[in-house]
Design a protein around this motif. Structure first.
Motif, mmCIF file in Angstrom:
data_model
loop_
_atom_site.group_PDB
_atom_site.id
_atom_site.type_symbol
_atom_site.label_atom_id
_atom_site.label_comp_id
_atom_site.label_asym_id
_atom_site.label_seq_id
_atom_site.Cartn_x
_atom_site.Cartn_y
_atom_site.Cartn_z
ATOM 1 N N ARG A 29 30.260 -25.585 -6.876
ATOM 2 C CA ARG A 29 29.985 -26.862 -7.549
ATOM 3 C C ARG A 29 29.758 -26.649 -9.038
ATOM 4 N N ALA A 30 29.043 -25.591 -9.407
ATOM 5 C CA ALA A 30 28.788 -25.320 -10.817
ATOM 6 C C ALA A 30 30.085 -25.012 -11.559
ATOM 7 N N ARG A 33 31.988 -28.310 -12.030
ATOM 8 C CA ARG A 33 31.372 -29.097 -13.103
ATOM 9 C C ARG A 33 31.728 -28.501 -14.458
ATOM 10 N N GLY A 37 34.207 -30.491 -17.343
ATOM 11 C CA GLY A 37 33.718 -30.857 -18.663
ATOM 12 C C GLY A 37 34.318 -30.034 -19.782
#
Length: 191
Positions: A29-30, A33, A37
């Motif tokens: 998930r990190a 993300r 971005g």
């Protein structure tokens, strides 16, 4: 917190996140993300190959190209077939045959003749052969007709039309800076 005027500055994490070890699902998930971005453009899902079916018709939107029961242009090709295609496209067929004959010269003309002669060039149907003595040059000139036949069976009809036989290279008797122009030189035959 990240400053709104500085978008490149990372946001501060809460203090308890530093204690938490990222692995497995949290790490994935990190990474997602971080990639979302980063401003990288989205991956295009457009096909980059010609969109045709094995029967030659164009694919419709959403249709996935598949390989048929027979080999197609997108299937892996055999190395020998690809090399044959490359040789034919570049026109290297005759050159490869000539190099093969030069490499197997002793096998084609026999061990005795092959030991005393070497092929040098083949241009416009003329094969130039160098011998190591004048006696072998004379012998090879007498065998030129049968040699042409044997080479044409190996290379194809009409490839070799004339066999030019050269004797050995004689040594130079010119020493020093001065010499006579029309001098007769040494009186000896080499061979």
């Amino acid at each position: 917190m990240a400053d709104p005027e500085r978008p490149d500055e990372p946001a501060e994490e809460p203090a308890e996140a530093e204690d938490h070890r990222l692995d497995g699902l949290d790490l994935a998930r990190a990474m997602v993300r971080g990639a979302a971005g980063s401003g990288t453009p989205a991956v295009s899902r457009r096909r980059r190959w010609p969109a045709r079916r094995p029967d030659g018709k164009w694919l419709r939107r959403g249709e996935v190209p598949v390989s048929g029961a027979h080999p197609g242009e997108r299937d892996p090709q055999l190395l020998g077939a690809e090399l044959d295609r490359l040789v034919d496209d570049r026109g290297w067929a005759l050159d490869l045959k000539v190099r093969g004959v030069f490499a197997r010269w002793t096998e084609l003309v026999g061990p005795e003749i092959g030991a005393h002669s070497t092929p040098e060039t083949l241009t416009d149907g003329t094969l130039v052969v160098r011998t190591d003595s004048t006696a072998w040059a004379t012998q090879l000139k007498l065998l030129a007709g049968s040699l042409v036949k044997r080479l044409n069976t190996e290379l194809g009809d009409g490839t070799v039309t004339v066999v030019e036989v050269l004797g050995p290279n004689a040594p130079s008797w010119k020493h020093g800076r001065r010499g006579t122009r029309d001098g007769r030189g040494p009186r000896d035959t080499y061979g």
